[in-house]
Design an enzyme around this catalytic site. Structure first.
Site, short mmCIF file in Angstrom:
data_model
loop_
_atom_site.label_atom_id
_atom_site.label_comp_id
_atom_site.label_asym_id
_atom_site.label_seq_id
_atom_site.Cartn_x
_atom_site.Cartn_y
_atom_site.Cartn_z
CG ASP A 189 59.40 2.89 12.90
OD1 ASP A 189 59.79 3.94 12.37
OD2 ASP A 189 58.22 2.49 12.87
CD GLU A 233 56.80 7.11 13.04
OE1 GLU A 233 56.29 6.48 12.10
OE2 GLU A 233 56.88 8.35 13.06
#
Length: 328
Positions: A189, A233
């Site tokens: 992440d 993301e």
């Protein structure tokens, strides 16, 4: 009144010259093979226009087979012989060699002739030039494959999407269980990505996602290593035949590459560049284990990394605990 009765001589059905003229005036190429000797007893003159080989050079089925593309020969010859021995009509598509050294797509339509006792006597058929049709089919198949591949790619980053990830995970999980080999997964992440978007805008944010995706892909160096965008993301690496130690090494390689890229992120509380939080899980699947639990382990490791210092690797252990590795 029939044609014969009208004074035209013998009827069409009794006139072999009529049939011969009719056959030789079509684009389809007629032929006949004696079954006992497997030799051509007839082939239409159109063969010279299509392939260039003289009619006299078509003596046996060996001439037919030798003038077939090597990639098609075994499949087509075995199929045609098998169907012929069964006495079944059939057809086959293949590439035929021209005298000029090029290939033309042919469709052979084959019919079985029997004598009065029901024994196989001959094979007769037509060769059709289907080159243009094949060009259309090949292009259509290429476009279909291209569209299918695109449906498995993330349109923004160019790496695999969640749909493809699910299929690869299922396949590799089953393979790891069957082969009793370790399977590792790394979840990433991007730290404080919202702040990056707020600082630089979504266009630069998209560029950042693409760059991170490529860096992660480059870090998975083996043929079966697999990178995908999990969503937003978040990214995932699937590493078949990889134990926990090797998976952690791959994760650290990803951190290395990202640090070298030095993507400027002044709004990050962790560093003034883009960094990652990372969760690693490894399993040697047994039949009682589940893929869902395996993914939950990696997800929990990633959660701990994000809730902790970030810019770190958390490795999920078999007892459910995690080991944190700081990365500065």
């Amino acid at each position: 009144m029939t044609i014969k009765e009208a004074g035209q001589g013998k009827g069409i059905e009794d006139d072999p010259d009529f049939y011969k003229t009719l056959l030789e005036s079509t684009k389809a190429i007629p032929w006949k093979i004696d079954w006992n000797s497997l030799t051509f007893t007839y082939i239409g003159p159109q063969i010279e226009h299509l392939l260039g080989w003289p009619r006299a050079s078509w003596n046996s089925v060996e001439d037919w087979a030798e003038r077939m593309h090597p990639e098609d020969r075994k499949r087509v010859v075995e199929f045609c012989l098998e169907q012929s021995r069964k006495g079944a009509d059939h057809e086959a598509d293949y590439r035929a060699l021209t005298q000029q050294g090029e290939y033309v797509w042919i469709r052979d339509v084959v019919h079985v002739l029997r004598d009065q006792q029901g024994n196989m006597e001959a094979l007769v058929g037509f060769m059709f030039d289907i080159s243009e049709r094949k060009k259309v089919e090949i292009e259509r198949d290429r476009l279909r494959q291209e569209l299918e591949e695109l449906s498995y790619l993330d349109s923004l980053t160019g790496v695999a999407n969640r749909r493809m990830l699910d299929q690869v995970l299922e396949r590799e999980w089953m393979e790891a269980r069957r082969q009793q080999q370790p399977l590792s997964i790394i979840m990433f992440d991007i730290d404080y990505f919202k702040q990056y978007n707020d600082s630089f805008g979504h266009f630069k944010g998209d560029e950042c996602l693409r760059e991170v995706a490529q860096l992660l892909t480059q870090s998975a160096t083996r043929a079966r290593d697999f990178a995908a965008r999990f969503g937003g993301e978040e990214f995932v690496l699937v590493l078949p035949q990889t134990d926990a130690s090797a998976a952690k090494t791959v994760a650290q390689r990803c951190f290395d590459k990202l640090k070298s890229a030095d993507i400027h992120h002044p709004s990050s509380p962790v560093a003034h560049r883009i960094t990652l939080s990372c969760g690693v899980a490894t399993s040697l699947p047994a039949h009682t284990d589940s893929l869902e639990h395996f993914l939950e382990q990696a997800d929990r490791a990633l959660y701990r990394a994000k809730e902790g210092s970030r810019n770190c690797i958390q490795v999920a252990c078999s007892d459910g605990k995690c080991v944190e590795t700081d990365w500065n």
